[in-house]
Design an enzyme around this catalytic site. Structure first.
Site, mmCIF file in Angstrom:
data_model
loop_
_atom_site.group_PDB
_atom_site.id
_atom_site.type_symbol
_atom_site.label_atom_id
_atom_site.label_comp_id
_atom_site.label_asym_id
_atom_site.label_seq_id
_atom_site.Cartn_x
_atom_site.Cartn_y
_atom_site.Cartn_z
ATOM 1 N NE ARG A 190 0.786 1.393 4.420
ATOM 2 C CZ ARG A 190 2.240 2.073 4.085
ATOM 3 N NH1 ARG A 190 2.645 1.951 2.721
ATOM 4 N NH2 ARG A 190 2.870 1.936 5.808
ATOM 5 C CD GLU A 207 3.201 8.363 6.845
ATOM 6 O OE1 GLU A 207 1.882 7.192 7.030
ATOM 7 O OE2 GLU A 207 2.798 8.683 4.711
ATOM 8 C CG HIS A 208 4.111 8.329 12.288
ATOM 9 N ND1 HIS A 208 4.505 7.228 12.673
ATOM 10 C CD2 HIS A 208 4.900 8.814 10.928
ATOM 11 C CE1 HIS A 208 5.542 7.148 12.395
ATOM 12 N NE2 HIS A 208 6.245 7.646 11.593
ATOM 13 C CB SER A 224 2.604 -1.861 3.746
ATOM 14 O OG SER A 224 1.664 -2.602 4.844
ATOM 15 C CG ASP A 282 1.481 -0.906 6.729
ATOM 16 O OD1 ASP A 282 1.139 0.777 6.509
ATOM 17 O OD2 ASP A 282 1.674 -0.863 7.293
ATOM 18 C CG ASN A 310 12.653 -3.881 9.755
ATOM 19 O OD1 ASN A 310 12.097 -4.109 11.097
ATOM 20 N ND2 ASN A 310 12.817 -4.520 8.809
#
Length: 462
Positions: A45, A51-52, A150, A195, A238
């Site tokens: 995605r 965001e966040h 994602s 996600d 990561n």
């Protein structure tokens, strides 16, 4: 809201002539000496804006990509052996008893198969399934890892769907999304569920306004001529390999609790800004102003917070800290809280503009504001991401980092297909051709590309 007639993951026969499925089937036969019984496909995605903020309880606006995780599966009902393999030789194979395994996080980036184990455990615990069918599993993914698109959540979601189907359990999209979001925390990531929600609830041709409590997905039509371009900075990030992501989650929870206590609320039960807003009965703008007024300090020490909340150090760790954030002693509560509330306003404004046929230039401006906030207030950008955004600025295209940040990709909004192709050419000249990787046969088709909204998870039976 999700159509009541479309609540289950689609199950259909394997389509003819799909090269990737044919190749995966061949790999499977070579690996296990038998044919797969079904395939699972779960998309990656891109989050267009928002965001966040999902782990703070606020809606987001993602869409599914063409890039995906595909899994070939043969069920072994007479055994409890789980066999996992990946067509990419750099990912080693793994096997275990599906009824008795541990997910050891360890230090650094977790092994790929541990994300799959998260999904298996999530299904076992949610449905109380004992014993569970053994499975032979082969994974193929073309979502760039650690790129903010994602890949890890798609693998967890694929494992959840694979295990549910093997054991003839519910294929309800909402249930599977919620299981997948919860069980990914076994790997140490304190995410909010965006996600996994888009992985199951995505629809072709539109973005989805994902809201929580209850989980709902409302289609949002994007401007007819709009084209989104994804550009990978090739700087990997990561979420589970560092505590950067979880630090931000912690800071948001603490800031929320401090505001709740100041307003005479039961702050121990309120750790998300959306819940705080509901309790106070105020608008997003009002809550933003309240945070601006109350969270005065640039940096709060651990002792500052203990004093404000009137708790001891043991209580503080139990209430707020995850295993990899227990060493935190400095907390940026002000900037984190202001980003979350301002970004949530931007999501609302973006959706309103889409519904009222707003201009692409107005939408692009919101995306650019989002990136600036992520870079300065949330401090989750990266020099390479900023470089891509600066190139976008010069070309007249609105862009922002997408995903957790600290590397990964940008998403850019172009006003036409022609503009998107010109923009991709510009990125190749101004960014990718200057990278050391360029001279090593880098395939740019998988690194910078135009995309459109795709459908969510599917199952294909033989």
């Amino acid at each position: 809201m999700e159509d009541s007639a479309d609540i289950s993951v689609k199950v259909s026969k394997v389509p003819h002539g799909v090269k990737r499925l044919d190749e995966l089937k061949k790999y499977f036969v070579d690996e296990y000496g038998c044919e797969p019984e079904y395939f699972v496909k779960v998309p990656g995605r891109v989050n267009i804006i928002g965001e966040h903020i999902d782990y703070c309880g606020y809606p987001v606006l993602p869409m599914a990509l063409e890039q995906n995780i595909m899994v070939a599966v043969a069920v072994s009902p007479s055994t409890t052996k789980l066999q996992l393999a990946n067509i990419n030789p750099k990912y080693r194979s793994f096997e275990c008893d599906i009824t008795a395994f541990e997910i050891d996080i360890g230090d650094g980036s977790p092994d790929w198969y541990k994300y799959f184990l998260c999904g298996v455990r999530g299904v076992i615990e949610h449905f109380s399934v004992v014993p569970v069918c053994g499975m032979k599993v082969l994974v193929s993914g073309n979502i760039p890892p650690a790129s903010g698109l994602s890949s890890s959540s798609a693998l967890v979601s694929a494992a959840t769907l694979t295990t549910s189907y093997a054991n003839k359990l519910s294929l309800n999209k909402q249930v599977l999304a919620e299981i997948s979001a919860k069980c990914e925390r076994y790997i140490g990531t304190q995410g909010g569920g965006m996600d996994q929600a888009i992985a199951f609830l995505a629809k072709e041709g539109c973005a989805q306004f994902i809201d929580w409590n209850p989980l709902t997905a409302t289609p949002v039509s994007l401007p007819e001529n709009a084209v989104f371009v994804i550009a990978n900075s090739l700087s990997e990030a990561n979420k589970a390999a560092t505590n950067d992501f979880n630090q931000r989650v912690v800071e948001c929870r603490i800031g929320c609790s401090i505001i709740a206590k100041s307003q005479g609320l039961h702050w121990r039960k309120i750790n998300r800004f959306a819940s705080l807003q509901k309790e106070l009965g105020v608008s997003l703008g009002d809550l933003r102003d309240l945070a601006d007024d109350l969270l005065k300090k640039e940096i709060y020490s651990r002792n500052d917070i203990l004093e404000i909340l009137d708790v001891n150090d043991v209580e503080f760790e139990e209430i707020f800290l995850s295993s990899n954030t227990k060493g935190m002693n400095k907390f940026n509560l002000r900037d984190r809280g202001l980003h979350v509330l301002q970004e949530s306003i931007r999501v609302q404004t973006f959706c309103d503009l889409c519904r009222s046929s707003g201009s692409i230039s107005d939408l692009s401006m919101l995306m650019r504001q989002s990136h600036l906030s992520l870079d300065i207030q949330y401090q989750c950008s990266h020099p390479k991401l900023n470089e891509l955004v600066e190139i976008s600025d010069r070309f007249g295209v609105g862009a922002r980092l997408t995903g957790a940040g600290w590397g990964g990709c940008i998403v850019a909004l172009c006003e036409s297909k022609e503009k998107s192709q010109e923009f991709i050419s510009e990125l190749k000249e101004q960014y990718y051709k200057k990278l050391p990787e360029f001279g090593t046969g880098l395939n740019l088709e998988n690194v910078v590309f135009a995309t459109s909204p795709q459908a969510g998870a599917e199952i294909f039976t033989i």
